[in-house]
Design a protein around this motif. Structure first.
Motif, PDB file in Angstrom:
ATOM      1  N   VAL A 185     -37.696  42.182  30.789  1.00  0.00           N
ATOM      2  CA  VAL A 185     -36.234  42.047  30.649  1.00  0.00           C
ATOM      3  C   VAL A 185     -35.990  43.746  30.919  1.00  0.00           C
ATOM      4  CG1 VAL A 185     -33.948  41.339  29.775  1.00  0.00           C
ATOM      5  CG2 VAL A 185     -36.233  39.978  29.219  1.00  0.00           C
ATOM      6  N   ALA A 186     -34.846  43.906  31.746  1.00  0.00           N
ATOM      7  CA  ALA A 186     -34.256  45.327  31.536  1.00  0.00           C
ATOM      8  C   ALA A 186     -32.701  45.378  31.944  1.00  0.00           C
ATOM      9  CB  ALA A 186     -35.145  45.942  32.760  1.00  0.00           C
ATOM     10  N   SER A 187     -32.137  46.454  31.877  1.00  0.00           N
ATOM     11  CA  SER A 187     -30.749  46.261  32.000  1.00  0.00           C
ATOM     12  C   SER A 187     -30.132  47.894  32.358  1.00  0.00           C
ATOM     13  CB  SER A 187     -30.027  45.956  30.762  1.00  0.00           C
ATOM     14  OG  SER A 187     -30.213  46.838  29.766  1.00  0.00           O
ATOM     15  N   GLN A 188     -29.002  47.763  33.039  1.00  0.00           N
ATOM     16  CA  GLN A 188     -28.330  49.199  33.213  1.00  0.00           C
ATOM     17  C   GLN A 188     -27.105  48.921  33.268  1.00  0.00           C
ATOM     18  OE1 GLN A 188     -30.037  49.875  37.368  1.00  0.00           O
ATOM     19  NE2 GLN A 188     -28.013  49.853  38.006  1.00  0.00           N
ATOM     20  N   GLU A 189     -26.181  50.105  32.871  1.00  0.00           N
ATOM     21  CA  GLU A 189     -24.793  50.114  33.206  1.00  0.00           C
ATOM     22  C   GLU A 189     -24.605  50.194  34.715  1.00  0.00           C
ATOM     23  OE1 GLU A 189     -22.596  49.675  30.529  1.00  0.00           O
ATOM     24  OE2 GLU A 189     -24.651  49.292  29.731  1.00  0.00           O
ATOM     25  N   LEU A 190     -23.445  49.650  35.064  1.00  0.00           N
ATOM     26  CA  LEU A 190     -23.113  49.683  36.519  1.00  0.00           C
ATOM     27  C   LEU A 190     -22.275  50.758  37.030  1.00  0.00           C
ATOM     28  CD1 LEU A 190     -22.556  45.842  37.336  1.00  0.00           C
ATOM     29  CD2 LEU A 190     -24.518  47.085  37.912  1.00  0.00           C
ATOM     30  N   ASP A 191     -22.721  51.097  38.156  1.00  0.00           N
ATOM     31  CA  ASP A 191     -21.834  52.323  39.191  1.00  0.00           C
ATOM     32  C   ASP A 191     -21.336  51.372  40.272  1.00  0.00           C
ATOM     33  OD1 ASP A 191     -21.912  54.111  41.478  1.00  0.00           O
ATOM     34  OD2 ASP A 191     -21.662  55.361  39.860  1.00  0.00           O
ATOM     35  N   ARG A 192     -20.217  51.976  40.810  1.00  0.00           N
ATOM     36  CA  ARG A 192     -19.523  51.154  41.600  1.00  0.00           C
ATOM     37  C   ARG A 192     -20.358  51.114  43.152  1.00  0.00           C
ATOM     38  NH1 ARG A 192     -17.220  54.325  45.497  1.00  0.00           N
ATOM     39  NH2 ARG A 192     -17.005  56.456  45.319  1.00  0.00           N
ATOM     40  N   THR A 193     -21.411  51.948  43.086  1.00  0.00           N
ATOM     41  CA  THR A 193     -22.119  51.713  44.421  1.00  0.00           C
ATOM     42  C   THR A 193     -23.549  51.159  44.278  1.00  0.00           C
ATOM     43  OG1 THR A 193     -23.481  53.902  43.778  1.00  0.00           O
ATOM     44  CG2 THR A 193     -21.521  54.159  44.893  1.00  0.00           C
ATOM     45  N   ASP A 194     -23.492  50.686  43.088  1.00  0.00           N
ATOM     46  CA  ASP A 194     -24.886  49.852  42.841  1.00  0.00           C
ATOM     47  C   ASP A 194     -25.175  48.465  43.696  1.00  0.00           C
ATOM     48  OD1 ASP A 194     -25.806  51.718  41.211  1.00  0.00           O
ATOM     49  OD2 ASP A 194     -24.845  50.775  39.317  1.00  0.00           O
ATOM     50  N   GLY A 195     -26.243  47.952  43.892  1.00  0.00           N
ATOM     51  CA  GLY A 195     -26.453  46.587  44.495  1.00  0.00           C
ATOM     52  C   GLY A 195     -27.706  46.312  44.132  1.00  0.00           C
ATOM     53  N   PHE A 196     -28.142  44.973  44.258  1.00  0.00           N
ATOM     54  CA  PHE A 196     -29.428  44.384  44.033  1.00  0.00           C
ATOM     55  C   PHE A 196     -29.787  43.043  44.758  1.00  0.00           C
ATOM     56  CE2 PHE A 196     -26.883  45.568  40.173  1.00  0.00           C
ATOM     57  CZ  PHE A 196     -27.714  46.460  39.498  1.00  0.00           C
ATOM     58  N   LEU A 197     -31.149  43.043  45.078  1.00  0.00           N
ATOM     59  CA  LEU A 197     -31.601  41.982  45.764  1.00  0.00           C
ATOM     60  C   LEU A 197     -32.892  41.535  45.245  1.00  0.00           C
ATOM     61  CD1 LEU A 197     -31.974  42.521  49.572  1.00  0.00           C
ATOM     62  CD2 LEU A 197     -33.897  41.653  48.347  1.00  0.00           C
TER      63      LEU A 197
END
Length: 253
Positions: free
Chosen positions: A164-176
């Motif tokens: 498990v991992a996590s991060q705070e989001l920036d408006r330019t973030d994306g995930f695939l």
């Protein structure tokens, strides 16, 4: 999704939204085991039930509980049929400000920042261990003779080690999210190109077509999901909050 050159589609994908929460799920039934499709379907069934019944629970706990519950249910279903089904899984939970992901096996989550690849999950596979030891390259992983040897999966005697991992989001973030049928047959720059397009669905359809063409007669099932954070247009900014937009491919005919 695309069946590739296989006779059965053993991948499953799921996207669920509730208020500002978004859950993406990708499961790949392991073809070397009987009833891989059953195992993958069990993962998405458990994910749906857990997400829809949860109420303001911790995201990390939710994802781990999905994997653990799916593992137990896969084993129970296998026992009824006299088989031992297995599946990988990768899960992504998104809110307005935070992303949490978990995975078991070699289905991957890729992270992007400002349109560029910033990292991926570490496969629970023999070839990943070889890469980490410097014995093979990232590209050599895709064609290595032991590329399908996975040491963590849902289903089986041993309980899964859920990463498990996590991060705070920036408006330019994306995930695939991608099964091995996708990531074995595309390059990093093609993944980045997905987030350059305004329509994620169209971008993912093209990505799947490229992977299927390159995979040829040995192509595995192909599955992919993507999500990115997106600002509202200026004309709507006064009355719309920032929202998460998800795209995924449709099943091929």
């Amino acid at each position: 999704m695309d069946i590739g050159a296989r006779t059965e589609q053993q991948d499953r994908v799921l996207t669920l939204r509730r208020d500002d929460d978004l859950l993406l799920v990708l499961a790949d039934g392991m073809g070397g085991h009987e009833d891989g499709a059953l195992a993958a379907q069990t993962v998405v069934d458990v994910a749906r039930e857990s997400f829809e019944s949860s109420d303001a629970v911790d995201a990390e706990d939710l994802l781990v509980s999905i994997a653990v519950a799916a593992h137990a249910r896969i084993n129970a279903a296998g026992a009824e049929r006299g088989v031992s089904p297995h599946s990988t899984c990768v899960l992504l939970h998104l809110t307005e400000r935070r992303a949490v992901w978990a995975h078991v096996g070699d289905s991957r989550l890729y992270r992007f920042h400002q349109g560029r690849l910033s990292g991926r999950t570490t496969d629970h596979s023999v070839v990943e261990l070889l890469r980490l030891r410097g014995r093979i390259s990232e590209e050599e992983m895709k064609t290595h003779t032991r590329k399908n040897a996975v040491y963590e999966a849902l289903g089986g005697e041993e309980p899964p080690e859920v990463e498990v991992a996590s991060q705070e989001l920036d408006r330019t973030d994306g995930f695939l999210l991608a099964s091995d049928g996708l990531w074995e047959n595309v390059a990093d720059h093609e993944l980045e190109a997905v987030f350059e397009m305004s329509d994620l669905s169209i971008a993912l359809e093209r990505l799947v077509k490229n992977a299927r063409r390159r995979g040829g007669e040995a192509c595995d099932n192909i599955s992919v999901l993507a999500a990115r954070r997106q600002r509202a247009s200026r004309s709507l900014a006064a009355r719309l909050r920032r929202r998460l937009r998800a795209g995924h491919t449709r099943s091929s005919d």
